[in-house]
Design an enzyme around this catalytic site. Structure first.
Site, PDB file in Angstrom:
ATOM      1  CG  LEU A  53      -1.669  -1.268   1.585  1.00 49.20           C
ATOM      2  CD1 LEU A  53      -2.519  -1.059   2.832  1.00 49.20           C
ATOM      3  CD2 LEU A  53      -2.522  -1.744   0.424  1.00 49.20           C
ATOM      4  CE1 TYR A 103       0.208   8.442  -6.900  1.00 50.30           C
ATOM      5  CE2 TYR A 103      -1.813   8.759  -8.163  1.00 50.30           C
ATOM      6  CZ  TYR A 103      -1.127   8.160  -7.112  1.00 50.30           C
ATOM      7  OH  TYR A 103      -1.785   7.265  -6.300  1.00 50.30           O
ATOM      8  CE  LYS A 107      -0.106   4.003  -7.116  1.00 50.71           C
ATOM      9  NZ  LYS A 107       0.316   3.606  -5.746  1.00 50.71           N
ATOM     10  CG  ASN A 132     -11.210  10.354  -5.943  1.00 49.50           C
ATOM     11  OD1 ASN A 132     -10.155  10.913  -5.685  1.00 49.50           O
ATOM     12  ND2 ASN A 132     -11.891  10.580  -7.062  1.00 49.50           N
ATOM     13  CB  VAL A 282     -48.968  11.628  35.749  1.00 48.61           C
ATOM     14  CG1 VAL A 282     -49.124  12.248  34.359  1.00 48.61           C
ATOM     15  CG2 VAL A 282     -48.704  12.707  36.781  1.00 48.61           C
TER      16      VAL A 282
END
Length: 372
Positions: A53, A103, A107, A132, A282
């Site tokens: 990860l 990026y 990856k 996301n 009551v």
């Protein structure tokens, strides 16, 4: 099973570790920023599975994309080869690997290193090109717009929306982790590229409006439908960003000489929840409804419920106690009341099938009277 998790202190890593550590049959080895790639061969000793990860997504120097994504992955593959064993690897890539950004290229390069490793060793490799990811513990202003919006809205801070119609594709952290663990537990996958389901879609504008409605619940007491799907996941995520001082909130209390009445929660289509108290002797109620229905649950004390049919006058009464939980339902067309027959305060939960509307209450006063 002995499991190595790289990036163990990251957003996904922290959630995965929490799930793995709930299991008595899994031992976790955590690789973090405090470790060096030279530690990997030793850390892989007797490891049965790897969740890779770790990575770089917002470096100060773009060169870190290469060292943090490609070079680290190559070092991991080399360390696995040095063990001489087939250790499966799960890798969290990104949908940006299909693009041309620095990026995305890094990856994609890390994916290539893993695919080469698989081809040369026969080791199983599973690559998740994640959109996301959102959920608890994501860093605001870093991991996801959901984290940023949740953090700011919970604290009355401004949010910025350049294009309300911009569409987000999201996966929820619990779904990601569940998929990882199912894979580890032997679920067959065709690989090497695998997907997490479901993938949710929502616009930036709708996301902001939904999170704002979560916040408003504390004022209007009306909950969103938070039991399933994206709304459930967003609600859980939003609450995870509340500061501890905001873990509780007050609700209005209405009281008189009989006791108090407190509304807890309202829904748009399934009524509302509240509770009331009654002092000894009551009687509360003494009214009927045409369509409105209610459920009562005495949780403390002793109560007598009385009913009278509005057309034929039929009378009925029953008694319940907090010692023996029993739901009492009010039936349309029967006037009803509840009397505290004990020596202590009566506490009773109440669910009504609709939110009380003072302009159209469907509540008409009518004493029950006594049995003829």
């Amino acid at each position: 099973m002995r499991v190595l998790v790289t990036g163990a202190n990251g957003f996904i890593g922290k959630n995965l570790l929490l799930h793995l550590r709930e299991r008595a049959d899994v031992e976790v080895v955590a690789f973090t920023r405090g470790h060096d790639v030279s530690d990997l061969p030793q850390m892989l000793s007797d490891v049965d599975w790897v969740f890779h990860l770790a990575g770089i997504n917002r470096p100060e120097d773009p060169a870190e994309f290469v060292s943090g994504n490609i070079d680290l992955t190559k070092a991991l593959c080399e360390a696995i080869r040095s063990t001489g064993r087939n250790i499966p690897v799960v890798y969290t890539s990104s949908i940006q690997a299909q693009g041309s950004s620095d990026y995305g290229a890094s990856k994609r390069g890390a994916e290539g290193a893993l695919l080469t490793h698989q081809e040369s060793t026969g080791c199983d490799v599973y690559i998740y090109r994640l959109p996301n990811v959102f959920g608890k513990w994501a860093r605001p202003n870093y991991n996801s717009v959901v984290a940023t919006f949740c953090h700011n809205i919970a604290r009355d801070l401004p949010i910025q929306i350049n294009d309300p119609a911009a569409l987000l594709k999201l996966v929820y952290i619990d779904d990601v982790v569940d998929d990882f663990i199912s894979l580890m537990d032997g679920r067959a996958e065709s690989g090497p590229f695998v997907d997490v389901e479901p993938v949710y879609q929502i616009t930036l504008g709708d996301l902001a409006e939904q999170l704002t409605r979560f916040k408003a619940t504390r004022d209007n007491l009306v909950t969103e439908p938070v039991g399933t799907g994206l709304t459930r996941a967003l609600h859980s995520t939003y609450l995870s960003y509340l500061p501890p001082d905001d873990f509780s909130y007050a609700v209005p209390q209405h009281g008189d000489e009989r006791g108090v009445f407190v509304e807890m929660l309202k829904t748009r289509d399934s009524g509302q929840f509240s509770f009331f108290t009654a002092k000894p002797g009551v009687t509360r109620g003494g009214h009927y409804h045409h369509s409105k229905t209610e459920k009562f649950l005495v949780i403390k004390g002793n109560a007598c419920f009385r009913f009278r049919h509005m057309h034929n006058g039929e009378f009925y009464e029953l008694r319940t106690s907090g010692d023996s939980p029993e739901i009492v339902e009010t039936v349309p067309g029967w006037t009803h009341d509840i009397t505290n027959e004990g020596d202590e305060e009566l506490v009773c939960m109440l669910w009504a099938n609709e939110i009380f509307d003072p302009q159209d209450p469907d509540t008409f006063a009518c004493p029950v009277g006594t049995k003829a």
